[in-house]
Design a protein around this motif. Structure first.
Motif, short mmCIF file in Angstrom:
data_model
loop_
_atom_site.label_atom_id
_atom_site.label_comp_id
_atom_site.label_asym_id
_atom_site.label_seq_id
_atom_site.Cartn_x
_atom_site.Cartn_y
_atom_site.Cartn_z
N HIS A 185 0.84 -1.21 0.00
CA HIS A 185 0.00 0.00 0.00
C HIS A 185 0.87 1.25 0.00
CE1 HIS A 185 -2.65 3.15 1.72
NE2 HIS A 185 -3.56 2.56 0.96
N SER A 186 1.97 1.21 0.75
CA SER A 186 2.80 2.42 0.87
C SER A 186 3.52 2.76 -0.43
CB SER A 186 3.83 2.24 2.00
OG SER A 186 4.81 1.27 1.67
N VAL A 187 3.82 1.73 -1.27
CA VAL A 187 4.54 2.00 -2.52
C VAL A 187 3.61 2.06 -3.73
CG1 VAL A 187 6.65 0.94 -1.64
CG2 VAL A 187 5.08 -0.44 -3.00
N GLN A 188 2.32 1.85 -3.50
CA GLN A 188 1.36 1.86 -4.61
C GLN A 188 1.34 3.21 -5.31
OE1 GLN A 188 -2.87 1.57 -3.58
NE2 GLN A 188 -3.01 -0.18 -4.94
N GLY A 189 1.44 3.20 -6.63
CA GLY A 189 1.41 4.44 -7.39
C GLY A 189 0.03 5.07 -7.34
N LYS A 190 -0.02 6.36 -7.08
CA LYS A 190 -1.32 7.05 -6.96
C LYS A 190 -1.34 8.33 -7.81
CE LYS A 190 -1.60 5.30 -2.22
NZ LYS A 190 -0.23 4.77 -2.15
N ASP A 191 -0.47 9.28 -7.49
CA ASP A 191 -0.52 10.57 -8.16
C ASP A 191 0.68 10.75 -9.11
OD1 ASP A 191 -2.88 11.37 -6.77
OD2 ASP A 191 -1.64 11.66 -5.00
N ASP A 192 1.85 10.97 -8.54
CA ASP A 192 3.05 11.18 -9.35
C ASP A 192 3.60 9.82 -9.74
OD1 ASP A 192 5.17 12.27 -10.64
OD2 ASP A 192 5.96 13.37 -8.92
N TYR A 193 2.90 9.14 -10.66
CA TYR A 193 3.14 7.72 -10.90
C TYR A 193 4.58 7.41 -11.31
CZ TYR A 193 3.12 3.10 -12.88
OH TYR A 193 3.45 1.79 -13.18
N ASN A 236 9.27 4.12 -9.81
CA ASN A 236 10.70 3.82 -9.64
C ASN A 236 10.98 3.28 -8.25
OD1 ASN A 236 11.29 4.77 -12.23
ND2 ASN A 236 11.71 6.85 -11.52
N ILE A 237 10.46 3.95 -7.23
CA ILE A 237 10.71 3.53 -5.85
C ILE A 237 9.95 2.24 -5.54
CG2 ILE A 237 10.48 4.18 -3.42
CD1 ILE A 237 12.63 5.72 -5.08
N GLY A 238 8.70 2.15 -6.00
CA GLY A 238 7.92 0.94 -5.76
C GLY A 238 8.58 -0.30 -6.35
N VAL A 239 9.05 -0.20 -7.58
CA VAL A 239 9.71 -1.34 -8.22
C VAL A 239 11.02 -1.68 -7.51
CG1 VAL A 239 10.83 -2.13 -10.36
CG2 VAL A 239 8.62 -0.97 -10.45
N ALA A 240 11.74 -0.66 -7.05
CA ALA A 240 12.98 -0.91 -6.32
C ALA A 240 12.72 -1.66 -5.02
CB ALA A 240 13.69 0.41 -6.03
N VAL A 241 11.68 -1.25 -4.28
CA VAL A 241 11.35 -1.92 -3.02
C VAL A 241 10.91 -3.36 -3.28
CG1 VAL A 241 9.71 -1.95 -1.10
CG2 VAL A 241 10.77 0.21 -1.78
N SER A 277 -1.41 -0.32 -9.22
CA SER A 277 -1.39 1.12 -9.03
C SER A 277 -2.44 1.81 -9.90
CB SER A 277 0.00 1.69 -9.39
OG SER A 277 1.00 1.18 -8.53
N LYS A 278 -2.83 2.99 -9.46
CA LYS A 278 -3.69 3.84 -10.29
C LYS A 278 -2.83 4.55 -11.31
CE LYS A 278 -7.05 7.62 -10.09
NZ LYS A 278 -7.80 8.55 -9.21
N ARG A 279 -3.23 4.45 -12.57
CA ARG A 279 -2.47 5.07 -13.65
C ARG A 279 -3.42 5.93 -14.48
NH1 ARG A 279 1.52 0.73 -16.30
NH2 ARG A 279 2.48 2.68 -16.98
N PRO A 280 -2.88 6.78 -15.36
CA PRO A 280 -3.77 7.66 -16.14
C PRO A 280 -4.83 6.91 -16.93
CG PRO A 280 -1.48 8.37 -16.35
CD PRO A 280 -1.45 7.05 -15.62
N GLU A 322 -7.55 1.95 -13.39
CA GLU A 322 -7.60 1.88 -11.94
C GLU A 322 -6.79 0.67 -11.48
OE1 GLU A 322 -9.12 4.04 -9.72
OE2 GLU A 322 -9.30 5.28 -11.52
N PRO A 323 -6.45 0.59 -10.18
CA PRO A 323 -5.73 -0.59 -9.70
C PRO A 323 -6.51 -1.87 -9.98
CG PRO A 323 -5.75 1.13 -8.03
CD PRO A 323 -6.67 1.59 -9.12
N MET A 324 -5.83 -2.90 -10.43
CA MET A 324 -6.47 -4.18 -10.73
C MET A 324 -6.71 -4.95 -9.44
SD MET A 324 -5.03 -7.15 -13.31
CE MET A 324 -5.20 -6.11 -14.77
N PRO A 325 -7.85 -5.64 -9.29
CA PRO A 325 -8.09 -6.45 -8.10
C PRO A 325 -6.97 -7.47 -7.86
CG PRO A 325 -10.09 -6.24 -9.38
CD PRO A 325 -8.98 -5.66 -10.22
#
Length: 334
Positions: free
Chosen positions: A109-117, A122-127, A243-246, A249-252
Motif C-alpha cells: 500500500h505504501s509504494v502503490q502508485g497514486k498521483d506522481d506515478y 521507480n521507488i515501488g519497483v525498487a522496493v 497502481s492507479k495510472r492515467p 484503476e488498480p487491478m483487483p
C-alpha cells in the motif's frame, strides 16, 4: 536469533502453507526458536512488540524518497549525469529499510502508485525487487546492485515526452513505438555513467524482455535475459497493475495473481513469479479480505494444493474458494 529469547512477537508466525505455528503475543522460548529454524521462517518476517511502537512511518519514508528521487532524476536534464553517489547514499538505504517491513500488505500500500506515478513507480519497483531478491536468498552485495538497477530501470523515460507517459487513453502504434525506446535510452545513459555496474544498464535495457522472446526491444529469450532483469520485470508488472495510472484503476488482487500465473503480461520467469506470489499469499493468513461479492472475511487457512484459493471465515460461515469458483479475493486489507 538466540538473542531474541524472551521477546514478545507482534505478528503470527506462519509456515509455507500459511499455518500459524507461533501465535502473536507469544514470548519466544528455546522450543519456539527451534520451531522457527525447522519451519524455515525468515528472521526479517518477525516483528517484535517492543519494535512495533518504534516502527518507521513507512508511508512518509516512501513519499520523501519519491520526492528526493524525482529531484535527483530531474537533475539529469540539466547536468546530463546520473547522480549515482547521491542515490547510493540517500535513496538506496531507505529502499532497503522499507523492503524490510514485515507487514508486506502495508508495504504494498505504501509504494502503490497514486498521483506522481512515474517517480512512485521507480521507488515501488525498487522496493519490490529488493523484497523478491531477499526471498531468492541473494547476498547483500547482490541486493545492493539489484536495488540500484531497479531504481534506475526506467531512467530512459526522461527522454520520452511527458504527454506520452501520462496520456489517459490508449497509445497509438506510433506512440507506443516511441515509448518502447526508453529501454534503449536507459541503457545508453547508464553505459555512459561512470561507476555504474554493467548489470544496471542491462536491467534498463531488458526489463520488458520476456522468456518466450515476445518482449522488447531485442526479443531476447529465457537464457539471454539477465536474472536481475527478470526480477525487475516481475516487480514492474505487479506494481504497475496494482497502481492507479492515467489509463486504468488498480487491478483487483486476485486478477493480478491469476494473470501473472497465466502469463497474461508476457512470459515472466516462472520460478521468480512462483517465489513472489507464494511468499505474498502465505503471509495473507489472518488478514481481512474483501471478496468480489463485497463481503468481508478473514483468511484462516491456505489450500496446500492451490494456495491462491484459501479458506475464508465470514462470521460463523466458512467459504472454500477452491470450491466457490464464482468468488475471488478483490482486496486484502492493510
Amino acid at each position: 536469533m538466540d538473542n531474541d529469547l524472551g521477546r514478545t512477537i507482534k505478528n503470527d508466525l506462519i509456515n509455507a502453507y500459511g499455518v500459524t505455528v507461533i501465535p502473536a503475543g507469544s514470548r519466544l522460548n528455546a522450543e519456539h526458536l527451534e520451531l522457527i529454524r525447522k519451519q524455515k521462517i525468515d528472521r526479517f518476517d518477525i516483528l517484535f512488540a517492543d519494535e512495533a511502537d518504534q516502527a518507521p512511518p513507512y508511508q512518509k519514508m516512501v513519499n520523501s524518497t519519491v520526492d528526493l528521487s524525482k529531484e535527483l532524476f530531474e537533475s539529469y536534464r540539466i547536468s546530463r549525469k546520473i547522480p549515482l553517489a547521491d542515490i547510493r547514499k540517500d535513496v538506496l538505504p531507505v529502499i532497503q529499510e522499507i523492503s524490510r517491513n514485515p507487514d508486506i500488505f502495508a508495504l504494498f500500500h505504501s509504494v502503490q502508485g497514486k498521483d506522481d506515478y512515474t517517480y512512485q513507480h521507480n521507488i515501488g519497483v525498487a522496493v519490490l525487487s529488493t523484497l523478491i531478491g531477499r526471498w531468492l536468498e541473494m547476498s547483500e552485495a547482490e541486493l545492493s546492485v539489484l536495488s540500484m538497477a531497479a531504481t534506475l530501470h526506467d531512467i530512459g523515460k526522461l527522454k520520452i515526452p511527458s504527454e506520452l507517459l501520462n496520456k489517459p487513453g490508449k497509445l497509438t502504434d506510433e506512440e507506443f513505438t516511441q515509448v518502447k525506446k526508453h529501454t534503449v535510452y536507459g541503457y545508453e545513459i547508464l553505459k555512459e555513467t561512470t561507476g555504474a555496474n554493467s548489470r544496471i544498464a542491462l536491467v534498463a535495457l531488458q526489463h520488458h524482455e520476456r522468456n518466450d522472446g515476445k518482449g522488447y526491444p531485442l526479443g531476447l529469450t529465457d537464457e539471454q535475459i539477465d536474472p536481475y532483469s527478470k526480477i525487475v520485470a516481475v516487480a514492474d508488472i505487479f506494481h504497475a497493475m496494482s497502481s492507479k495510472r492515467p489509463y486504468h484503476e488498480p487491478m483487483p488482487f486476485h486478477m493480478i495473481v491469476d494473470q501473472m500465473r497465466r502469463g497474461s503480461f508476457g512470459a515472466l520467469d516462472p520460478h521468480i513469479v512462483t517465489v513472489f506470489l507464494e511468499n505474498v499469499v502465505k503471509r495473507s493468513v489472518g488478514r481481512d479480505v474483501v471478496l468480489t461479492d463485497g463481503r468481508v472475511g478473514e483468511i484462516v487457512y491456505l489450500n496446500p494444493h492451490d494456495i491462491e484459493t484459501p479458506l475464508i471465515r465470514i462470521g460463523d460461515e466458512y467459504i472454500d474458494l477452491s470450491k466457490r469458483t464464482e468468488l475471488n479475493i478483490r482486496e486484502i486489507s492493510i
